[in-house]
Design a protein around this motif. Structure first.
Motif, PDB file in Angstrom:
ATOM      1  N   ASP A 152       0.815  -1.221   0.000  1.00 55.99           N
ATOM      2  CA  ASP A 152       0.000   0.000   0.000  1.00 55.99           C
ATOM      3  C   ASP A 152       0.848   1.269   0.000  1.00 55.99           C
ATOM      4  N   GLU A 153       1.860   1.310   0.864  1.00 56.48           N
ATOM      5  CA  GLU A 153       2.636   2.539   0.997  1.00 56.48           C
ATOM      6  C   GLU A 153       3.424   2.844  -0.275  1.00 56.48           C
ATOM      7  N   VAL A 154       3.889   1.799  -0.973  1.00 54.50           N
ATOM      8  CA  VAL A 154       4.620   1.998  -2.229  1.00 54.50           C
ATOM      9  C   VAL A 154       3.657   2.428  -3.327  1.00 54.50           C
ATOM     10  N   HIS A 155       2.540   1.723  -3.438  1.00 56.33           N
ATOM     11  CA  HIS A 155       1.562   2.032  -4.487  1.00 56.33           C
ATOM     12  C   HIS A 155       1.020   3.454  -4.310  1.00 56.33           C
ATOM     13  N   ASP A 156       0.706   3.833  -3.083  1.00 57.23           N
ATOM     14  CA  ASP A 156       0.162   5.161  -2.819  1.00 57.23           C
ATOM     15  C   ASP A 156       1.156   6.260  -3.185  1.00 57.23           C
ATOM     16  N   ALA A 157       2.435   6.014  -2.900  1.00 53.55           N
ATOM     17  CA  ALA A 157       3.449   7.038  -3.125  1.00 53.55           C
ATOM     18  C   ALA A 157       3.776   7.204  -4.605  1.00 53.55           C
ATOM     19  N   VAL A 158       3.778   6.106  -5.347  1.00 55.94           N
ATOM     20  CA  VAL A 158       4.211   6.139  -6.748  1.00 55.94           C
ATOM     21  C   VAL A 158       3.056   6.418  -7.695  1.00 55.94           C
ATOM     22  N   GLN A 159       1.862   5.945  -7.351  1.00 54.79           N
ATOM     23  CA  GLN A 159       0.708   6.035  -8.249  1.00 54.79           C
ATOM     24  C   GLN A 159      -0.463   6.729  -7.554  1.00 54.79           C
ATOM     25  N   PHE A 166      -4.969  -2.253  -3.229  1.00 53.87           N
ATOM     26  CA  PHE A 166      -4.674  -2.469  -1.814  1.00 53.87           C
ATOM     27  C   PHE A 166      -4.258  -3.922  -1.584  1.00 53.87           C
ATOM     28  N   ALA A 167      -3.322  -4.097  -0.647  1.00 53.89           N
ATOM     29  CA  ALA A 167      -2.787  -5.429  -0.366  1.00 53.89           C
ATOM     30  C   ALA A 167      -3.878  -6.397   0.080  1.00 53.89           C
ATOM     31  N   HIS A 168      -4.844  -5.926   0.874  1.00 52.20           N
ATOM     32  CA  HIS A 168      -5.874  -6.835   1.367  1.00 52.20           C
ATOM     33  C   HIS A 168      -6.758  -7.345   0.229  1.00 52.20           C
ATOM     34  N   ASP A 169      -6.879  -6.558  -0.842  1.00 55.38           N
ATOM     35  CA  ASP A 169      -7.650  -7.030  -1.990  1.00 55.38           C
ATOM     36  C   ASP A 169      -6.884  -8.097  -2.769  1.00 55.38           C
ATOM     37  N   VAL A 170      -5.571  -7.950  -2.855  1.00 57.79           N
ATOM     38  CA  VAL A 170      -4.767  -9.007  -3.482  1.00 57.79           C
ATOM     39  C   VAL A 170      -4.998 -10.323  -2.748  1.00 57.79           C
ATOM     40  N   ASP A 171      -4.976 -10.273  -1.419  1.00 54.78           N
ATOM     41  CA  ASP A 171      -5.207 -11.491  -0.624  1.00 54.78           C
ATOM     42  C   ASP A 171      -6.594 -12.068  -0.890  1.00 54.78           C
ATOM     43  N   HIS A 206       5.170   1.138  -8.912  1.00 53.65           N
ATOM     44  CA  HIS A 206       4.170   0.793  -7.905  1.00 53.65           C
ATOM     45  C   HIS A 206       3.816  -0.695  -7.864  1.00 53.65           C
ATOM     46  N   VAL A 207       3.929  -1.411  -9.000  1.00 54.85           N
ATOM     47  CA  VAL A 207       3.632  -2.857  -9.015  1.00 54.85           C
ATOM     48  C   VAL A 207       4.575  -3.664  -9.905  1.00 54.85           C
ATOM     49  N   HIS A 208       5.293  -2.986 -10.801  1.00 53.10           N
ATOM     50  CA  HIS A 208       6.154  -3.694 -11.747  1.00 53.10           C
ATOM     51  C   HIS A 208       7.554  -3.881 -11.162  1.00 53.10           C
ATOM     52  N   TYR A 209       8.297  -4.813 -11.784  1.00 52.91           N
ATOM     53  CA  TYR A 209       9.558  -5.245 -11.194  1.00 52.91           C
ATOM     54  C   TYR A 209      10.760  -4.887 -12.055  1.00 52.91           C
ATOM     55  N   LYS A 210      11.894  -4.738 -11.384  1.00 53.97           N
ATOM     56  CA  LYS A 210      13.160  -4.563 -12.087  1.00 53.97           C
ATOM     57  C   LYS A 210      13.447  -5.818 -12.920  1.00 53.97           C
ATOM     58  N   ASP A 211      14.214  -5.629 -13.988  1.00 52.14           N
ATOM     59  CA  ASP A 211      14.407  -6.731 -14.936  1.00 52.14           C
ATOM     60  C   ASP A 211      15.051  -7.946 -14.285  1.00 52.14           C
TER      61      ASP A 211
END
Length: 230
Positions: A152-159, A166-171, A206-211
């Motif tokens: 949440d804190e990363v997604h909120d800050a970047v996007q 939200f993390a709880h929705d992923v779960d 916010h959700v994507h990964y380094k190569d």
């Protein structure tokens, strides 16, 4: 007549491989931007063993130009997946043995003004069942890949936009998908659990990964697919 489970059908593919070592199963990937990122690595790792293909870009729609937009090779949410599967079943059945599905991050987006999900959880479950039915109609064995983590804190800050994850929705969405796949006897690859080891340091946004993390995700998936086909 009792239908074979997806595990049993993968076992049949594995037996064919043992009988004819030159034969390569055909894997087709339907997924969102996460799968676009690990896709080239997965294709390379499976080369010579499993023939790789995936949903591709349409003319004028290049998914890599904006990984957040569900266009072209970015399969987006399960509403889009159902539509795609219907079109392929009607007009051009997918020429593969295995369908690997990796989507859900778009479904669980929340409109911050209305509180509505892009695809409500009950409809997400319905979509998953429809996808399995359409895969069955095309004689495809299904492998399901769990939704990757959100912090949440990363997604909120970047996007910081009107639509949020939200993390709880992923779960919650992963839990429901697990139940659908368990009931249908579909193998589930826990890319969520694997990727959790690399967040937040492995994020590039916010959700994507380094190569380098995408390459590790591909190695995990390649190894899991190979194990299923032994």
């Amino acid at each position: 007549m009792i239908q074979e489970s997806h595990f049993e059908r993968i076992g049949s593919l594995a037996e064919r491989r043992r009988m004819d070592p030159s034969w390569q199963p055909r894997l087709f990937v339907y997924g969102d931007s996460i799968s676009i990122q690990y896709g080239p690595h997965l294709k390379r790792m499976l080369e010579g063993k499993i023939r790789y293909d995936r949903i591709t870009d349409n003319p004028g729609e290049v998914a890599l130009a904006d990984l957040n937009r569900p266009i072209g090779a970015n399969g987006g949410d399960t509403n889009r997946a159902v539509g795609y599967m219907r079109r392929r079943h009607r007009d051009d059945p997918i020429p593969a043995d295995i369908l690997m599905i990796n989507c859900g991050l778009h479904d669980l987006k929340t409109d911050l003004e209305t509180g509505q999900k892009q695809v409500p959880l009950c409809h997400y479950v319905k979509n998953l069942r429809q996808i399995l039915e359409l895969a069955e109609a095309m004689n495809l064995v299904v492998i399901w890949v769990r939704i990757t983590p959100v912090m949440d804190e990363v997604h909120d800050a970047v996007q910081p936009v009107l639509s949020q994850r939200f993390a709880h929705d992923v779960d919650a969405y992963n839990k429901e998908a697990d139940q659908v796949m368990l009931s249908a006897k579909v193998p589930v690859l826990d890319l969520y659990g694997f990727s959790s080891h690399f967040v937040p340091a492995g994020y590039k946004d916010h959700v994507h990964y380094k190569d380098e993390v995408c390459a590790l995700q591909a190695a995990y998936l390649a190894g899991a697919i190979e194990m299923l086909l032994r």
